[in-house]
Design a protein around this motif. Sequence first.
Motif, PDB file in Angstrom:
ATOM      1  N   GLY A   1       0.786  -1.037   0.038  1.00  0.00           N
ATOM      2  CA  GLY A   1       0.046   0.143   0.064  1.00  0.00           C
ATOM      3  C   GLY A   1       0.874   1.298   0.127  1.00  0.00           C
ATOM      4  N   TRP A   2       0.186   2.334  -0.143  1.00  0.00           N
ATOM      5  CA  TRP A   2       0.616   3.868  -0.395  1.00  0.00           C
ATOM      6  C   TRP A   2       1.411   4.190   1.068  1.00  0.00           C
ATOM      7  CZ3 TRP A   2       1.846   6.046  -4.622  1.00  0.00           C
ATOM      8  CH2 TRP A   2       2.370   7.378  -4.689  1.00  0.00           C
ATOM      9  N   SER A   3       1.077   3.689   2.043  1.00  0.00           N
ATOM     10  CA  SER A   3       1.757   4.274   3.365  1.00  0.00           C
ATOM     11  C   SER A   3       2.911   3.586   3.640  1.00  0.00           C
ATOM     12  CB  SER A   3       0.740   3.949   4.515  1.00  0.00           C
ATOM     13  OG  SER A   3       0.483   2.477   4.509  1.00  0.00           O
ATOM     14  N   LYS A   4       3.167   2.289   3.083  1.00  0.00           N
ATOM     15  CA  LYS A   4       4.462   1.656   3.106  1.00  0.00           C
ATOM     16  C   LYS A   4       5.255   2.289   1.934  1.00  0.00           C
ATOM     17  CE  LYS A   4       3.039  -2.842   5.260  1.00  0.00           C
ATOM     18  NZ  LYS A   4       3.373  -4.272   5.076  1.00  0.00           N
ATOM     19  N   LEU A   5       4.865   2.648   0.753  1.00  0.00           N
ATOM     20  CA  LEU A   5       5.775   3.201  -0.077  1.00  0.00           C
ATOM     21  C   LEU A   5       6.138   4.686   0.646  1.00  0.00           C
ATOM     22  CD1 LEU A   5       6.996   3.541  -2.965  1.00  0.00           C
ATOM     23  CD2 LEU A   5       4.728   4.907  -3.667  1.00  0.00           C
ATOM     24  N   GLN A   6       5.477   5.281   1.403  1.00  0.00           N
ATOM     25  CA  GLN A   6       5.746   6.702   1.860  1.00  0.00           C
ATOM     26  C   GLN A   6       7.042   6.169   3.057  1.00  0.00           C
ATOM     27  OE1 GLN A   6       4.772   9.891   1.046  1.00  0.00           O
ATOM     28  NE2 GLN A   6       4.220   8.651  -0.656  1.00  0.00           N
ATOM     29  N   ARG A   7       7.070   5.034   3.672  1.00  0.00           N
ATOM     30  CA  ARG A   7       8.124   4.898   4.659  1.00  0.00           C
ATOM     31  C   ARG A   7       9.336   4.435   3.773  1.00  0.00           C
ATOM     32  NH1 ARG A   7       9.979   0.074   6.623  1.00  0.00           N
ATOM     33  NH2 ARG A   7       8.502  -1.177   5.776  1.00  0.00           N
ATOM     34  N   VAL A   8       9.035   3.821   2.667  1.00  0.00           N
ATOM     35  CA  VAL A   8      10.318   3.465   1.728  1.00  0.00           C
ATOM     36  C   VAL A   8      10.998   4.815   1.373  1.00  0.00           C
ATOM     37  CG1 VAL A   8      11.164   2.438  -0.233  1.00  0.00           C
ATOM     38  CG2 VAL A   8       9.737   1.130   1.379  1.00  0.00           C
ATOM     39  N   LEU A   9      10.181   5.859   0.752  1.00  0.00           N
ATOM     40  CA  LEU A   9      10.784   7.083   0.339  1.00  0.00           C
ATOM     41  C   LEU A   9      11.263   8.029   1.284  1.00  0.00           C
ATOM     42  CD1 LEU A   9       7.629   7.903  -2.123  1.00  0.00           C
ATOM     43  CD2 LEU A   9      10.054   7.261  -2.862  1.00  0.00           C
ATOM     44  N   THR A  10      10.918   7.822   2.596  1.00  0.00           N
ATOM     45  CA  THR A  10      11.269   8.627   3.723  1.00  0.00           C
ATOM     46  C   THR A  10      12.739   8.238   4.058  1.00  0.00           C
ATOM     47  OG1 THR A  10       9.346   9.185   4.613  1.00  0.00           O
ATOM     48  CG2 THR A  10      11.048   9.410   5.970  1.00  0.00           C
ATOM     49  N   GLU A  11      12.727   6.784   4.085  1.00  0.00           N
ATOM     50  CA  GLU A  11      14.318   6.451   4.316  1.00  0.00           C
ATOM     51  C   GLU A  11      15.069   6.599   3.291  1.00  0.00           C
ATOM     52  OE1 GLU A  11      15.094   5.043   7.084  1.00  0.00           O
ATOM     53  OE2 GLU A  11      13.414   4.232   8.292  1.00  0.00           O
ATOM     54  N   LEU A  12      14.755   6.404   2.046  1.00  0.00           N
ATOM     55  CA  LEU A  12      15.703   6.430   0.659  1.00  0.00           C
ATOM     56  C   LEU A  12      15.988   8.119   1.013  1.00  0.00           C
ATOM     57  CD1 LEU A  12      13.915   4.917  -2.003  1.00  0.00           C
ATOM     58  CD2 LEU A  12      16.032   4.091  -0.899  1.00  0.00           C
ATOM     59  N   LYS A  13      15.242   9.029   1.241  1.00  0.00           N
ATOM     60  CA  LYS A  13      15.374  10.415   0.999  1.00  0.00           C
ATOM     61  C   LYS A  13      16.403  10.711   2.129  1.00  0.00           C
ATOM     62  CE  LYS A  13      14.501  14.856  -0.089  1.00  0.00           C
ATOM     63  NZ  LYS A  13      15.319  15.551   1.010  1.00  0.00           N
ATOM     64  N   ALA A  14      16.691  10.199   3.313  1.00  0.00           N
ATOM     65  CA  ALA A  14      17.402  10.400   4.346  1.00  0.00           C
ATOM     66  C   ALA A  14      18.739  10.252   4.084  1.00  0.00           C
ATOM     67  CB  ALA A  14      17.067   9.598   5.603  1.00  0.00           C
ATOM     68  N   ILE A  15      18.724   8.812   3.353  1.00  0.00           N
ATOM     69  CA  ILE A  15      20.171   8.347   2.892  1.00  0.00           C
ATOM     70  C   ILE A  15      20.659   9.273   1.723  1.00  0.00           C
ATOM     71  CG2 ILE A  15      21.275   6.458   1.678  1.00  0.00           C
ATOM     72  CD1 ILE A  15      19.497   4.456   3.194  1.00  0.00           C
ATOM     73  N   ALA A  16      19.778   9.625   0.800  1.00  0.00           N
ATOM     74  CA  ALA A  16      20.114  10.551  -0.403  1.00  0.00           C
ATOM     75  C   ALA A  16      20.869  11.842   0.228  1.00  0.00           C
ATOM     76  CB  ALA A  16      19.043  10.635  -1.237  1.00  0.00           C
ATOM     77  N   ASP A  17      19.964  12.692   1.189  1.00  0.00           N
ATOM     78  CA  ASP A  17      20.569  13.535   1.510  1.00  0.00           C
ATOM     79  C   ASP A  17      21.889  13.590   2.329  1.00  0.00           C
ATOM     80  OD1 ASP A  17      18.038  15.018   0.743  1.00  0.00           O
ATOM     81  OD2 ASP A  17      17.232  14.918   2.804  1.00  0.00           O
ATOM     82  N   LYS A  18      22.120  12.404   3.056  1.00  0.00           N
ATOM     83  CA  LYS A  18      23.242  12.232   3.831  1.00  0.00           C
ATOM     84  C   LYS A  18      24.474  12.271   2.715  1.00  0.00           C
ATOM     85  CE  LYS A  18      25.409   8.284   5.971  1.00  0.00           C
ATOM     86  NZ  LYS A  18      25.284   6.768   6.564  1.00  0.00           N
ATOM     87  N   HIS A  19      24.212  11.771   1.715  1.00  0.00           N
ATOM     88  CA  HIS A  19      25.242  11.354   0.639  1.00  0.00           C
ATOM     89  C   HIS A  19      25.237  12.510  -0.487  1.00  0.00           C
ATOM     90  CE1 HIS A  19      26.641   7.916   2.210  1.00  0.00           C
ATOM     91  NE2 HIS A  19      25.640   7.498   2.185  1.00  0.00           N
ATOM     92  N   GLN A  20      24.024  13.564  -0.521  1.00  0.00           N
ATOM     93  CA  GLN A  20      23.971  14.446  -1.399  1.00  0.00           C
ATOM     94  C   GLN A  20      23.763  13.919  -2.924  1.00  0.00           C
ATOM     95  OE1 GLN A  20      27.320  17.122  -0.687  1.00  0.00           O
ATOM     96  NE2 GLN A  20      26.040  18.521   0.472  1.00  0.00           N
ATOM     97  N   VAL A  21      22.979  13.105  -3.009  1.00  0.00           N
ATOM     98  CA  VAL A  21      22.399  12.407  -4.219  1.00  0.00           C
ATOM     99  C   VAL A  21      21.046  12.460  -4.213  1.00  0.00           C
ATOM    100  CG1 VAL A  21      24.542  11.157  -4.421  1.00  0.00           C
ATOM    101  CG2 VAL A  21      22.577  10.102  -3.224  1.00  0.00           C
ATOM    102  N   LYS A  22      20.588  11.866  -5.518  1.00  0.00           N
ATOM    103  CA  LYS A  22      18.931  11.911  -5.574  1.00  0.00           C
ATOM    104  C   LYS A  22      18.610  10.565  -5.060  1.00  0.00           C
ATOM    105  CE  LYS A  22      18.637  15.701  -8.133  1.00  0.00           C
ATOM    106  NZ  LYS A  22      17.711  16.842  -7.406  1.00  0.00           N
ATOM    107  N   ILE A  23      17.312  10.543  -4.598  1.00  0.00           N
ATOM    108  CA  ILE A  23      16.594   9.218  -4.144  1.00  0.00           C
ATOM    109  C   ILE A  23      16.771   8.303  -5.326  1.00  0.00           C
ATOM    110  CG2 ILE A  23      14.292   8.166  -3.874  1.00  0.00           C
ATOM    111  CD1 ILE A  23      13.501  10.717  -2.248  1.00  0.00           C
ATOM    112  N   GLU A  24      16.466   8.445  -6.374  1.00  0.00           N
ATOM    113  CA  GLU A  24      16.735   7.455  -7.435  1.00  0.00           C
ATOM    114  C   GLU A  24      18.054   6.838  -7.282  1.00  0.00           C
ATOM    115  OE1 GLU A  24      13.800  10.607  -9.133  1.00  0.00           O
ATOM    116  OE2 GLU A  24      15.610  10.668  -7.724  1.00  0.00           O
ATOM    117  N   THR A  25      19.102   7.713  -7.300  1.00  0.00           N
ATOM    118  CA  THR A  25      20.457   6.963  -7.175  1.00  0.00           C
ATOM    119  C   THR A  25      20.775   6.211  -6.073  1.00  0.00           C
ATOM    120  OG1 THR A  25      21.268   9.270  -8.142  1.00  0.00           O
ATOM    121  CG2 THR A  25      22.662   7.863  -7.028  1.00  0.00           C
TER     122      THR A  25
END
Length: 502
Positions: A411-435
């Motif tokens: 479901g969509w709520s679980k996808l939001q949790r995944v995107l939140t975790e990916l965004k935190a890692i992306a910001d940490k390394h200054q890259v995009k979520i997709e990367t």
Amino acid sequence: MEGEIELADAQAGVDTTPTAPAADPLLKKLYNSDRPPVELVPKVPLSPIINSCWLGKEVKAMLAETWIVPPAEAVEGGAPPPSFNAAAIDYIDLQKRVSKSAAFQKWNELMISIKTAENEVGNLKGAAQETKLNDIEMMKSQLMEVEMQVTDIKASFAEDPLSLVPWMQTLFELADAGMTTFEVSGSFWPYCSLKSLFASENTSSYFDGVERILGVFKRRFERERGKNKIQVLLKIAPNVFQDGFQPSMLQVIVDKMRNTLYGDSPDAIDLLQLVWWDLKDVDFLPVLKVLQKLNEDRIEVGEDGNPVIVEAKRIKGLALVDFPESAVLQALQAGVSIVAVQIPHSVVDRSYISTLEFCREYGIKVLSRAGLLGGLITEKYLGYPCPESIVGDKDLDDVPAALDTVNRLGGWSKLQRVLTELKAIADKHQVKIETVALRWQIDQGTFPLVSTRWAPNNWRQFGYMYWSEARPGVDPQLFAKESFLDAKDMQILNLLHLTTSQ
């Protein structure tokens, strides 16, 4: 014996440390990457990211486009219209393309060599000077030939209305960014009509439209840059439910694919991937055995007693799509040479993990799709309401398919949790979520398939809007030899999976 030689070399002071493979020159130039080149099969390179081509519109419309503007009509009593506008974007693009052509690159090399030799010749005397002057004359003769080739390349744009259209520019940009491998793709069952799947009755490929576009592109690219610079991976989905279906029918389709891709002088297909409908009730081995024969040169003994190739192979490599471990093993045991397997494998979907582990053990390359969930793994959808399945979205491959995947994974709520975790890692390394999501796939030893977005949005799949002067619209960390993801990142990402079994 080998150990004795190594010991003797060591005692003699010979360095026996294995030499690291050289970096891929294009990736080194673009991203300062030390990643070595990889071959899918001998003499067929495989880029780190594979472009999975979904058509942006109907193939007929794409092939009817033209970059050539009809000449303006002269106004009575006025000045004649200009023959071209040197400031026009098409003309600028033409100049850029010419400058990257193999002929122009050779011209540039010769000009530098001639200037260098002319500077050196004054410091030489006698035979050495005469030799250098002869070298200069020979290079000038070569230069004249190359200048004619450059002129032909320039003229070819006016002869080819598709040479500078936006979709052609998109594919050129992706190849110039080091992503030289392209795959046919598009909506598949159950997100397309049965008629589109089975109307051909095994006389053509379901992916014929994409094949035509990639064939036009491949021929244009190689005209400008030289042979074997890009790779095209095809798929075949035979209609096994057709009355009177015989595996031998596939040779006709394969030959048509080759003609579509290569034109008048068809070469062997780089990779042909088999899509199968029913692994439980319909035996796939007879089809694979026919394809295996097309994957081999037919050899006979010549009059001098030596082997002679009397019929060249039609396919360079065979692959399977969504085959479980047991079916891949069946194929290998039947004597079929499988060089790659395509599966869905991402930070959220590990449903084919046993197939991946099997392929690792047997040295079979894995092409991993759905790493971006059809376009949903991006910052746009973080905190964004769930899209409606009946409304189009240019950032998604196929809206119903993407939403079905989300529902299957929780479901969509679980996808939001995944995107939140990916965004935190992306910001940490200054890259995009997709990367982050794609690098995780690469770190599993796979080659991610990333769906193509078309101009002017041809970098959106990587989180960027355009190719800057400095580099393509993609994070260079994707092409690095070593991953930027650390142990803590991997621990978080490895826990994000929402499914782990077939």
